[in-house]
Scaffold this active site. Structure first.
Site, short mmCIF file in Angstrom:
data_model
loop_
_atom_site.label_atom_id
_atom_site.label_comp_id
_atom_site.label_asym_id
_atom_site.label_seq_id
_atom_site.Cartn_x
_atom_site.Cartn_y
_atom_site.Cartn_z
N GLY A 14 30.64 39.19 -48.10
CA GLY A 14 29.45 39.38 -49.10
C GLY A 14 29.07 38.00 -48.48
O GLY A 14 29.06 36.99 -48.58
N ASP A 117 38.39 34.88 -48.41
CA ASP A 117 39.55 34.68 -48.67
C ASP A 117 39.97 36.41 -47.22
O ASP A 117 40.55 36.55 -45.74
CB ASP A 117 40.54 35.25 -49.61
CG ASP A 117 40.36 36.80 -49.73
OD1 ASP A 117 38.85 37.66 -50.40
OD2 ASP A 117 41.15 37.05 -50.81
N ASP A 141 32.84 33.98 -56.33
CA ASP A 141 34.26 34.51 -57.30
C ASP A 141 34.79 33.48 -57.10
O ASP A 141 35.95 33.27 -58.58
CB ASP A 141 34.98 35.47 -56.67
CG ASP A 141 34.25 37.05 -56.78
OD1 ASP A 141 33.48 37.04 -57.02
OD2 ASP A 141 34.47 38.39 -55.83
N MET A 183 30.67 40.09 -61.84
CA MET A 183 31.25 40.36 -60.64
C MET A 183 32.78 39.85 -60.92
O MET A 183 32.65 38.70 -61.58
CB MET A 183 30.61 39.90 -59.13
CG MET A 183 29.91 41.07 -58.18
SD MET A 183 29.51 41.03 -56.46
CE MET A 183 28.34 42.56 -56.19
N GLY A 184 34.02 39.69 -59.78
CA GLY A 184 34.84 39.03 -59.74
C GLY A 184 36.26 40.39 -59.84
O GLY A 184 36.77 40.68 -61.28
N ARG A 185 36.80 40.08 -58.96
CA ARG A 185 37.47 41.27 -58.51
C ARG A 185 38.45 41.43 -59.04
O ARG A 185 39.26 42.22 -60.28
CB ARG A 185 38.41 41.14 -57.67
CG ARG A 185 36.89 42.74 -56.62
CD ARG A 185 37.18 43.29 -55.33
NE ARG A 185 36.78 41.91 -54.39
CZ ARG A 185 36.01 42.43 -53.16
NH1 ARG A 185 36.81 44.43 -52.77
NH2 ARG A 185 35.97 41.63 -52.25
N ARG A 289 24.80 37.55 -56.04
CA ARG A 289 24.98 37.40 -54.66
C ARG A 289 23.36 36.97 -54.14
O ARG A 289 23.46 36.17 -53.22
CB ARG A 289 25.76 37.95 -54.11
CG ARG A 289 26.55 38.69 -54.74
CD ARG A 289 28.12 38.74 -53.10
NE ARG A 289 27.44 39.90 -52.21
CZ ARG A 289 27.71 41.26 -51.66
NH1 ARG A 289 29.36 41.18 -52.34
NH2 ARG A 289 27.80 41.15 -50.58
O1 F6P Z 1 33.51 39.12 -52.83
C1 F6P Z 1 32.82 38.61 -53.47
C2 F6P Z 1 32.43 40.20 -54.31
O2 F6P Z 1 30.51 40.59 -54.39
C3 F6P Z 1 33.01 40.75 -55.23
O3 F6P Z 1 33.26 40.19 -56.11
C4 F6P Z 1 32.74 42.52 -55.04
O4 F6P Z 1 33.53 42.87 -55.75
C5 F6P Z 1 32.28 42.53 -53.92
O5 F6P Z 1 31.98 41.49 -53.45
C6 F6P Z 1 31.36 43.57 -53.38
O6 F6P Z 1 31.13 43.98 -52.07
P1 F6P Z 1 30.47 44.74 -51.79
O7 F6P Z 1 28.68 44.02 -50.94
O8 F6P Z 1 30.81 45.53 -50.91
O9 F6P Z 1 29.64 45.38 -53.15
#
Ligand code: F6P
Length: 362
Positions: A14, A117, A141, A183-185, A289
């Protein structure tokens, strides 16, 4: 030993505030200090597989240090070791050899991979195949265990904290419960930092499964004290005790196919049903982001980018640059992808929040 003359760089996963500061620092340090040419692959590992690249010059990285996004483009779907065949036959191929061939055709002595990661795991696989790699830790994150801070995190916290400040207005004026989903999985760092900074009453994170009755008790207690509004910040990966994370969709081509979202609505529905208090949800999503990196992330990204090239010169291949305390150092890529850095429920941040009366739904 062949001297380093030309390196590649790509951004994977991302987008994240500070990516351009890293690209700029890699390019400037390489060209100005070491007379090394730099090639940028377009759209992360996809560009590497498809040999889609551009030469990076001092002119092409000029004036980008303060900008958001990545001038190279990125994707969090494409993995060269498990690559969806571009012919559209729906099959997956291992395109890693093809990628290494592209690197050698371009005369590159190695690759700087700027990623989280997922991208760093792919980088590690390339390292195991003999490709000289230096990793740079990126994710809003802040969940990479081998560095104290990833660039982009503090900008995301800034955005989330600012949103909480604004939600206070409506919460107070309308006597509502306002929920902010961030966010924060698997790690609740953004929720925790923003919650403390933005004066949340309840913070829900993946590391501490919540009990809705504990949240209700907190809101009722506030009511009894004359505080007829409450602010809740919830990480997208939070879940109730004995329950699951709320999955919005699956992206099968992605290294981590799970996309989360919707826990804010679940908490809201439960709260309204059980308390009758009007509740609203804001999902902050990709605003976290986006936009310009704050100075901290510009500086950290710059230090990481410079260190990545320095480590190329020192031939510290298979490592990731890392921040430990106030120093930039490096760690083996293998260690960098081993564990996710989670919020310790007994750690000092949670302790500080609880000391102020912030509830974690436990
Ligand atoms: O890993 C970063 C992140 O912002 C996560 O917190 C979030 O779940 C994910 O990316 C979302 O990604 P996408 O761009 O697929 O919506």
């Amino acid at each position: 030993m062949r001297s380093i003359k030309r390196i590649g760089v790509l951004t994977g996963g991302g987008d994240c505030p500070g990516l351009n500061a890293v690209i700029r620092a890699v390019t400037k340090n390489a060209i100005i200090q070491h007379d090394i040419e730099v090639v940028g692959f377009i759209d992360g590992f996809k560009g590497l597989v498809e040999n889609n690249y551009r030469e990076l010059t001092l002119a092409s990285v000029s004036g980008i240090g303060h900008t958001g996004g990545t001038i190279l483009g990125t994707t969090n779907r494409d993995n060269p070791f498990h690559y969806l065949d571009p012919s559209g036959n729906g099959e997956y191929r291992d395109c890693s050899d093809q990628s290494i061939e592209n690197i050698s055709k371009l005369g590159l002595d190695g690759l700087v991979v700027i990623g989280g990661d997922g991208s760093l795991s792919i980088a590690y696989e390339f390292h195991q195949k003999g490709l000289p790699i230096i990793g740079v830790p990126k994710t809003i994150d802040n969940d990479l265990s081998a560095t104290d801070v990833t660039f982009g995190f503090h900008t995301a916290v800034n955005t989330a904290s600012d949103a909480l400040d604004k939600l206070h207005t409506t919460a107070e004026s309308h006597h509502r419960v306002m929920i902010l989903e961030v966010m924060g999985r698997y790690a609740g760092w953004i929720a925790l930092h923003a919650g403390i900074s933005g004066g949340a009453d309840v913070i829900l994170i993946p590391e501490i499964p919540y009990n809705i009755d504990a949240i209700i008790a907190k809101i009722r207690h506030r009511y009894e004290q004359g505080k007829k509004f409450s602010i809740i910040v919830v990480a997208e990966g939070a879940r109730p005790e004995g329950g699951e994370m709320v999955i919005q969709k699956l992206v099968p081509t992605s290294h981590d196919p799970i996309r989360l979202g919707g826990i804010g609505q679940e908490v809201s529905k439960d709260l309204e049903e059980k308390t009758g208090v009007e509740t609203r949800v804001t999902v902050l999503g990709h605003l976290q982001r986006g936009g310009s990196p704050i100075p901290y992330d510009r500086i950290l990204g710059t230090r990481y980018g410079v260190a990545a090239v320095d480590n190329f010169i020192r031939r510290k291949f298979g490592t990731m640059v890392s921040l430990r305390g106030s120093d930039i150092t490096e760690v083996p890529l293998h260690d960098a992808i081993k564990d996710i850095r989670k919020v310790p429920p007994e750690g000092d941040m949670v302790h500080a929040a609880k000391a102020l009366g912030i509830n974690f739904g436990d």
